[in-house]
Design a protein around this motif. Sequence first.
Motif, short mmCIF file in Angstrom:
data_model
loop_
_atom_site.label_atom_id
_atom_site.label_comp_id
_atom_site.label_asym_id
_atom_site.label_seq_id
_atom_site.Cartn_x
_atom_site.Cartn_y
_atom_site.Cartn_z
N ALA A 1 0.82 -1.16 0.07
CA ALA A 1 -0.01 -0.07 0.24
C ALA A 1 0.86 1.20 -0.02
O ALA A 1 1.88 1.22 0.34
CB ALA A 1 -0.84 -0.07 1.26
N TYR B 1 -3.05 -1.24 -2.98
CA TYR B 1 -4.00 -0.34 -2.19
C TYR B 1 -3.31 1.16 -2.21
O TYR B 1 -2.03 1.37 -2.03
CB TYR B 1 -3.96 -0.55 -0.87
N ARG C 1 -7.22 -0.72 -5.38
CA ARG C 1 -8.23 -0.22 -4.39
C ARG C 1 -7.77 1.09 -3.90
O ARG C 1 -6.72 1.37 -3.51
CB ARG C 1 -7.94 -1.38 -3.16
N TRP D 1 -7.58 -3.08 4.80
CA TRP D 1 -7.15 -4.07 3.73
C TRP D 1 -6.21 -5.11 4.10
O TRP D 1 -6.29 -6.05 3.36
CB TRP D 1 -6.12 -3.15 2.85
N GLU E 1 -13.76 3.92 0.06
CA GLU E 1 -13.16 3.62 -1.10
C GLU E 1 -13.95 4.39 -2.32
O GLU E 1 -15.09 4.48 -2.39
CB GLU E 1 -13.16 2.09 -1.27
#
Length: 328
Positions: free
Chosen positions: A46, A70, A92, A318, A327
């Motif tokens: 992420a 992410y 995401r 996540w 999101e």
Amino acid sequence: MNVTVFSALAFEQPFLDQANAGRHAVQYYAQCLTDQTVPLAQGAAAVSVFGSDDLSAPVLAQLWAHGVRYVLVRAAGTDQVDLPAAHRLGLRMAHVPDYSPHAIAEHAVALLLALARHLRRADQQLRANDFRLDKLIGFELRGKTVGIVGVGHIGAVLAGILHGFGCRLLGQDLRPDDALRQRYGLEYVDLPTLCAQADIVSLHTPLTAATQHLFGDELLGQLKPGAVLLNTGRGGVLDTAAALRALASGQLGYLGLDVYEGEQGLFFADHTRDPLRDATFAKLLTYDNVLMTAHQGYLTREALASLAAAAVAAFDAWGQGQPAAHEL
């Protein structure tokens, strides 16, 4: 989860560390995310980015190639994100839309009060041993009509504050809120009506293709002569060149800005040793009736703690295979 944080300002790192409490392996970089700095995310699942980072399709594709799945935007605005590209890749994405609407709304009021009472000039005069009052005659907020463009979380808080000052409130929003009508007497109107009637206009609308330079020559020309314009939302909503023309003509009486359309590469850094190459920005600074701050509306202890908690909550979700709040 391994997390890379771009545009990590030194003052926010303690808040992120406290919220994280060692749950995720976090690597901080002061650099913005660009096509040149993407390799810094190698090995991270992420990344967290800020408003000045590049989230265009090519950069997103490089993030994916480096293993990032992410992306958390530490801000409410997402105008710099190519969301269709992110969705095609399977990235995401999440943001933090309501970390502290009070911080932004209160900063807008701070700009307004400082302009209304000429506080910048008053401070400069006093420090020069000049105690004359001739050029410091201000105006009261009570009884003034305030137009709020974009009555979301921040606009609603601002409405409450200004209602307390005794202002009449106008609002323009795609989704009118009946609760605000009942609580504060806020009247929803179209933009031309808002501009024609408001003594003070405060911008809080997101930056989209439809709102880019929304306030240009046409709408600025519809303002009441001598009106106050505040922008603590996104710089691109205001056409700065048009604002300068309105200031020069006297159509615009006061301008309070916490955001600027040319702020990328300028704000959030020390340029005291650099020449100021932005002629438009330099021209703004020549006006006594312009008050600017460098995108610090969100900069309170409470807001920074809330931002950090929301960021870590997204990483937690996540990491557990769950969707994060907000999101995109």
